[in-house]
Write an enzyme that holds these catalytic residues in place. Structure first.
Site, PDB file in Angstrom:
ATOM      1  N   ASN A   9       0.867  -1.172   0.000  1.00  0.00           N
ATOM      2  CA  ASN A   9       0.000   0.000   0.000  1.00  0.00           C
ATOM      3  C   ASN A   9       0.904   1.222   0.000  1.00  0.00           C
ATOM      4  OD1 ASN A   9      -1.748   2.062   0.520  1.00  0.00           O
ATOM      5  ND2 ASN A   9      -2.636   1.159   2.384  1.00  0.00           N
ATOM      6  N   ARG A  84      -2.716  -2.178  -3.253  1.00  0.00           N
ATOM      7  CA  ARG A  84      -3.911  -1.379  -3.030  1.00  0.00           C
ATOM      8  C   ARG A  84      -3.834  -0.167  -3.968  1.00  0.00           C
ATOM      9  NH1 ARG A  84      -5.027   3.064   1.380  1.00  0.00           N
ATOM     10  NH2 ARG A  84      -7.212   3.407   0.903  1.00  0.00           N
ATOM     11  N   HIS A 173     -12.868   2.753   0.639  1.00  0.00           N
ATOM     12  CA  HIS A 173     -12.820   1.713   1.684  1.00  0.00           C
ATOM     13  C   HIS A 173     -13.465   0.418   1.185  1.00  0.00           C
ATOM     14  CE1 HIS A 173     -12.713   4.897   5.149  1.00  0.00           C
ATOM     15  NE2 HIS A 173     -11.487   4.504   4.841  1.00  0.00           N
ATOM     16  N   ASN A 202      -9.260   6.616  10.808  1.00  0.00           N
ATOM     17  CA  ASN A 202      -8.947   8.031  10.568  1.00  0.00           C
ATOM     18  C   ASN A 202      -9.843   8.567   9.461  1.00  0.00           C
ATOM     19  OD1 ASN A 202      -6.923   8.648  12.502  1.00  0.00           O
ATOM     20  ND2 ASN A 202      -5.569   7.245  11.398  1.00  0.00           N
ATOM     21  N   GLY A 203     -10.030   7.747   8.416  1.00  0.00           N
ATOM     22  CA  GLY A 203     -11.082   8.014   7.433  1.00  0.00           C
ATOM     23  C   GLY A 203     -12.307   7.217   7.846  1.00  0.00           C
ATOM     24  N   ARG A 232     -10.850  15.284   8.307  1.00  0.00           N
ATOM     25  CA  ARG A 232     -11.670  15.674   7.149  1.00  0.00           C
ATOM     26  C   ARG A 232     -13.074  16.044   7.607  1.00  0.00           C
ATOM     27  NH1 ARG A 232     -10.811  10.374   3.739  1.00  0.00           N
ATOM     28  NH2 ARG A 232      -8.821  10.000   4.741  1.00  0.00           N
ATOM     29  N   GLU A 379      -8.090  -5.672   5.635  1.00  0.00           N
ATOM     30  CA  GLU A 379      -7.923  -5.256   4.243  1.00  0.00           C
ATOM     31  C   GLU A 379      -6.765  -5.997   3.583  1.00  0.00           C
ATOM     32  OE1 GLU A 379      -8.303  -1.236   5.959  1.00  0.00           O
ATOM     33  OE2 GLU A 379      -9.038  -0.682   3.979  1.00  0.00           O
TER      34      GLU A 379
HETATM   35  P1  ADP Z   1      -6.643   4.205   9.673  1.00  0.00           P
HETATM   36  O1  ADP Z   1      -7.911   4.727   9.065  1.00  0.00           O
HETATM   37  O2  ADP Z   1      -5.493   5.140   9.545  1.00  0.00           O
HETATM   38  O3  ADP Z   1      -6.349   2.759   9.316  1.00  0.00           O
HETATM   39  P2  ADP Z   1      -7.462   3.124  12.245  1.00  0.00           P
HETATM   40  O4  ADP Z   1      -8.475   2.208  11.633  1.00  0.00           O
HETATM   41  O5  ADP Z   1      -6.299   2.507  12.929  1.00  0.00           O
HETATM   42  O6  ADP Z   1      -6.932   4.217  11.255  1.00  0.00           O
HETATM   43  O7  ADP Z   1      -8.261   4.035  13.297  1.00  0.00           O
HETATM   44  C1  ADP Z   1      -7.638   5.062  13.986  1.00  0.00           C
HETATM   45  C2  ADP Z   1      -8.658   5.653  14.947  1.00  0.00           C
HETATM   46  O8  ADP Z   1      -9.088   4.631  15.853  1.00  0.00           O
HETATM   47  C3  ADP Z   1      -8.087   6.786  15.780  1.00  0.00           C
HETATM   48  O9  ADP Z   1      -9.030   7.841  15.894  1.00  0.00           O
HETATM   49  C4  ADP Z   1      -7.927   6.124  17.130  1.00  0.00           C
HETATM   50  O10 ADP Z   1      -8.030   7.042  18.204  1.00  0.00           O
HETATM   51  C5  ADP Z   1      -9.111   5.175  17.145  1.00  0.00           C
HETATM   52  N1  ADP Z   1      -8.961   4.171  18.200  1.00  0.00           N
HETATM   53  C6  ADP Z   1      -8.043   3.198  18.308  1.00  0.00           C
HETATM   54  N2  ADP Z   1      -8.192   2.534  19.495  1.00  0.00           N
HETATM   55  C7  ADP Z   1      -9.224   3.131  20.144  1.00  0.00           C
HETATM   56  C8  ADP Z   1      -9.854   2.943  21.402  1.00  0.00           C
HETATM   57  N3  ADP Z   1      -9.452   1.995  22.239  1.00  0.00           N
HETATM   58  N4  ADP Z   1     -10.892   3.743  21.731  1.00  0.00           N
HETATM   59  C9  ADP Z   1     -11.305   4.727  20.897  1.00  0.00           C
HETATM   60  N5  ADP Z   1     -10.749   4.949  19.705  1.00  0.00           N
HETATM   61  C10 ADP Z   1      -9.718   4.178  19.315  1.00  0.00           C
END
Ligand code: ADP
Length: 405
Positions: A9, A84, A173, A202-203, A232, A379
């Site tokens: 990726n 990806r 996604h 994050n997204g 965003r 993924e």
């Molecule tokens: P990406 O989209 O970059 O793959 P992720 O799927 O890892 O990101 O998600 C990141 C988000 O998940 C961040 O906002 C992070 O704070 C949140 N997150 C991870 N663990 C927890 C938790 N235990 N409680 C609340 N939010 C969480």
């Protein structure tokens, strides 16, 4: 050569990779090259035994970083590579074996994803040079949503803009939504029924899936549309752009930066784009963090309720992504705003589901109300599987190249 698939990726300044063994459930080697183009790029990976490794890669570009990854794989050479690719436009409705013509088409789609597709192509170029004999496959974020009906994917703007410039909703996604839809088919009593899947990382995006096919999704022509995300904005009034330009003198670049990098949870809270920070701060009484959580949950609930219009029936809701998998608070607050659709959360199951685990969290005794599931996304596993499936049909495709289109 072993039976593993190398999943790549490639971003503009990073390369995420994983070596996915043929048998599911086997431990994976996975890692990341970051800060490409900055002064101190570095490679980190965790091997199959859980040991962590870290190396500086001074002056590395995408090609030399891929070379370093290859060297660190040692004798674990993959049998194929899955990339990806963010945008496949209308051309790619499924994963495809990469050849020159496919590369040209990915380039053509770059006008729709100017930040992502060129970086994905860098990765493809580098691995084709390093592994000239290995089959390589492109797996598109948009492909799963190519089943959306026209009334879901068209914007109500002049038709020429769609016909001449491909301006429509595509959705993203897709690999994650496809994986979760398939898993729900295996886990739920409703099988491949009507589902709303919320991928919250994050997204963030939510998708309405009927019988394993995407019927509508919250992201649009770009990954900016829809839900509130880390940085965003998600949906805003399209008139905002004109207002900022005419009344405040903002440039297009400033508007773009603000909507993509300084909005969402970050913009609302003024504190952090990270949900863990915000839950903590909201608990400590930080008003910006509280507002960010309120807007995030309300907009999530509103979008999921709207997406239910795409489904003949709503059999359940599934949560995935870092927030969806790990935050009982967000799941509970969003669902509490959807009472009209009838989901009945089990607070005990929601609070007690171990992090990173798959589980059903509704009041299962309440027959007739939608099921609620938490399913960790995979993924990389899905990209590896789509790659392996195409490679297995390679002899057939050699004789029928049009079938890979
Ligand atoms: P990406 O989209 O970059 O793959 P992720 O799927 O890892 O990101 O998600 C990141 C988000 O998940 C961040 O906002 C992070 O704070 C949140 N997150 C991870 N663990 C927890 C938790 N235990 N409680 C609340 N939010 C969480």
């Amino acid at each position: 050569m072993n039976g593993s698939i190398l999943v790549v990726n490639c971003g503009s300044s990073s390369i995420k990779f994983a070596l996915v063994p043929q048998q599911s459930g086997q431990p994976r080697l996975s890692g990341l090259v970051e800060r490409l183009g900055a002064s101190d790029p570095g490679l980190k990976f965790t091997d199959e035994n859980g040991n962590k490794h870290q190396f500086p890669l001074p002056g590395a570009d995408h090609a030399s970083a891929m070379q370093a990854i290859l060297e660190h794989l040692g004798d674990r050479q993959p049998r194929a590579i899955g990339h990806r690719v963010v945008h496949g436009g209308e051309r790619f409705k499924s994963a495809t074996l990469i050849n020159e013509e496919v590369i040209d088409s990915i380039k053509q789609c770059a006008s729709l994803a100017p930040l992502h597709n060129p970086a994905n192509l860098e990765g493809i170029r580098a691995t084709r040079l390093l592994f000239p004999d290995l089959p390589q496959v492109a797996v598109f974020d948009t492909a799963f949503h190519q089943t959306m009906p026209e009334h879901a994917y068209r914007y109500a703007i002049p038709t020429e803009l769609y016909r001449e410039h491909g301006i429509r909703r595509y959705g993203f996604h897709g690999t994650s939504h496809a994986y979760i839809a398939e898993r729900l088919g295996e886990l739920s009593v409703h099988g491949h029924g009507g589902w709303i899947i919320a991928h919250l990382g994050n997204g963030c995006s939510a998708t309405a899936v009927w019988q394993g096919r995407s019927l509508d999704t919250s992201m649009g022509m770009t990954p900016l549309e829809g839900l509130v995300m880390g940085t965003r904005s998600g949906d805003v009034d399209p008139g905002l752009h004109l207002h900022l330009a005419n009344q405040c003198g903002w440039s297009v670049e400033q508007i773009d930066q603000m909507l993509n990098k300084h909005s969402g949870l970050m913009g609302l809270s003024g504190l952090s784009p990270d949900m863990r920070d915000l839950e903590q701060a909201a608990g400590d009484g930080h008003s910006g963090a509280r507002l960010a959580l309120d807007v995030f949950c309300y907009r999530l609930a509103r979008t999921m309720a709207a997406l239910s219009c795409a489904l003949p029936q709503l059999d359940g809701i599934a949560f995935t992504g870092g927030i969806g998998e790990n935050s009982p608070l967000i799941r509970s607050r969003a669902l509490s705003m959807m009472a009209a659709l009838g989901p009945r959360l089990s607070d005990i199951a929601n609070d007690n589901l171990a992090r990173g685990r798959e589980g059903r969290i509704d009041l299962a005794s309440d027959t007739g109300s939608p099921e609620i599931w938490v399913i960790p996304t995979d993924e990389e596993g899905r990209i590896a599987r789509e790659t392996a499936e195409l490679v297995e049909f390679q002899p057939y495709l050699d004789f029928h190249p049009e079938a890979s289109a």
